[in-house]
Design an enzyme around this catalytic site. Sequence first.
Site, PDB file in Angstrom:
ATOM      1  N   TRP A 157       1.042  -1.413   0.217  1.00  0.00           N
ATOM      2  CA  TRP A 157      -0.194   0.173  -0.041  1.00  0.00           C
ATOM      3  C   TRP A 157       1.274   1.071  -0.468  1.00  0.00           C
ATOM      4  CZ3 TRP A 157      -0.278   3.326   3.807  1.00  0.00           C
ATOM      5  CH2 TRP A 157       0.373   3.056   5.418  1.00  0.00           C
ATOM      6  N   HIS A 259       8.287   5.922   7.853  1.00  0.00           N
ATOM      7  CA  HIS A 259       7.280   7.373   7.777  1.00  0.00           C
ATOM      8  C   HIS A 259       7.002   7.913   9.166  1.00  0.00           C
ATOM      9  CE1 HIS A 259       4.821   3.037   9.475  1.00  0.00           C
ATOM     10  NE2 HIS A 259       4.121   4.240  10.133  1.00  0.00           N
TER      11      HIS A 259
HETATM   12  P1  M7G Z   1       2.522   2.222  12.180  1.00  0.00           P
HETATM   13  O1  M7G Z   1       3.111   2.719  12.773  1.00  0.00           O
HETATM   14  O2  M7G Z   1       3.216   1.505  11.088  1.00  0.00           O
HETATM   15  O3  M7G Z   1       1.405   1.929  12.610  1.00  0.00           O
HETATM   16  O4  M7G Z   1       1.889   3.425  11.128  1.00  0.00           O
HETATM   17  P2  M7G Z   1      -0.056   1.047  13.103  1.00  0.00           P
HETATM   18  O5  M7G Z   1      -1.043   0.876  11.879  1.00  0.00           O
HETATM   19  O6  M7G Z   1      -0.376   0.678  13.864  1.00  0.00           O
HETATM   20  O7  M7G Z   1       0.077   2.648  13.809  1.00  0.00           O
HETATM   21  C1  M7G Z   1       1.023   3.530   9.963  1.00  0.00           C
HETATM   22  C2  M7G Z   1       0.473   3.834   9.317  1.00  0.00           C
HETATM   23  O8  M7G Z   1      -0.689   4.609   8.514  1.00  0.00           O
HETATM   24  C3  M7G Z   1      -1.451   4.125  10.559  1.00  0.00           C
HETATM   25  O9  M7G Z   1      -1.294   5.460  11.002  1.00  0.00           O
HETATM   26  C4  M7G Z   1      -2.582   3.561   9.838  1.00  0.00           C
HETATM   27  O10 M7G Z   1      -3.286   4.314  10.276  1.00  0.00           O
HETATM   28  C5  M7G Z   1      -2.456   4.257   8.674  1.00  0.00           C
HETATM   29  N1  M7G Z   1      -2.293   3.187   7.643  1.00  0.00           N
HETATM   30  C6  M7G Z   1      -2.817   1.907   6.854  1.00  0.00           C
HETATM   31  N2  M7G Z   1      -2.419   1.618   5.536  1.00  0.00           N
HETATM   32  C7  M7G Z   1      -2.872   0.488   4.948  1.00  0.00           C
HETATM   33  C8  M7G Z   1      -3.176   2.545   4.747  1.00  0.00           C
HETATM   34  C9  M7G Z   1      -3.459   3.443   3.613  1.00  0.00           C
HETATM   35  O11 M7G Z   1      -3.322   2.054   3.357  1.00  0.00           O
HETATM   36  N3  M7G Z   1      -3.787   4.349   3.504  1.00  0.00           N
HETATM   37  C10 M7G Z   1      -3.328   5.124   4.342  1.00  0.00           C
HETATM   38  N4  M7G Z   1      -3.459   6.478   4.217  1.00  0.00           N
HETATM   39  N5  M7G Z   1      -2.935   4.861   5.705  1.00  0.00           N
HETATM   40  C11 M7G Z   1      -2.837   3.860   6.089  1.00  0.00           C
END
Ligand code: M7G
Length: 319
Positions: A157, A259
């Site tokens: 993604w 990120h």
């Molecule tokens: P993380 O700290 O790797 O994981 O952050 P977490 O989900 O445990 O916080 C990844 C961030 O990317 C999170 O805030 C998710 O809500 C966001 N996120 C995840 N996905 C799969 C997507 C997506 O497909 N699109 C967008 N815009 N954000 C995403």
Amino acid sequence: MAESENDRAAKRPKTTDAMNDPGVAGVPSPDGPVSGFEITRILRECAREKNIFIHGKVKDQDAVVILEKTPIGQDTVSELLKSSELQLEMKNDVYSTYQLRAPAHLNEIKTTVICPATEKHVKKYLHQEVFLVEESGEDYRTVTLPYISSQSFSVQWVHNILEKKAEADRIVFEDPDPVTGFVLLPDFKWDQKQLQDLYLIAIVHRRDVKSLRDLTSEHLPLLTNIRSKGEDSIQRQYGVPPSKLRVYFHYQPSYYHLHVHFTSLEYSAPGCGVERAHLLSDVIQNLQADSSYYRSRSLAFPLRADDALLLKFREAGKL
Ligand code: M7G
């Protein structure tokens, strides 16, 4: 109440992943993935956060559906009070309570669908006991790194976003530099209807940095660029100044492609607690003081009881 510039700015059209798009963003989709959803079990629910996480099947594929009641936007209050039906529940002296039946367009439920969902997705949302793990630099190299190299979530993604194959029309800002550049866009946790729960992510273009652990002083130009251009863009687009933002990394993240999270300071975003969040400004200062700070020091983070990484730490006698 007059709609503020900021709230108008927050109301950008919503889109879904182009790869799995059940319809056109913003257009009702009666045949979307939830209509044929068969519930297997409730993974988690929270009355206070007004959300529920459901595991089920869509056409024989595992799926996770997240339903979440969204905050009531200031700009809708006047219409809400004027155009809803009120049903009296009780009256006593100066006190009375009602059920307010809002028109459908003021009563939307934010819905996130993950389909097909892997076992890891299902586990991510299942309520679990958590344990704090302290990981030394050495533990990272011998326990965590081999595990995440084989087991972590796909970052397809993320690549789709960087390559403009998905969410391209949601990008708020991009610096295309391959070394210091990044893409800033709304996190999918934010429906962009109000600024109270503003949530954006900056995804770096370079693909060789998995997490905070990989950062050295070599990455300082990247980090300072994200901070200054990310904050400027959010100020310009949403009118939210840097002093109203919480800008941080997660460690451990769920997705191992560097990120940065930008959330409203007013909003207690999931994962913004001290056991998981690392402020970008602290990270910059730590790296300025010691280039190998994040390579060598111990970092603590929570792991859920069913997380296979916890088992690896136990097997290595670290817990
Ligand atoms: P993380 O700290 O790797 O994981 O952050 P977490 O989900 O445990 O916080 C990844 C961030 O990317 C999170 O805030 C998710 O809500 C966001 N996120 C995840 N996905 C799969 C997507 C997506 O497909 N699109 C967008 N815009 N954000 C995403």
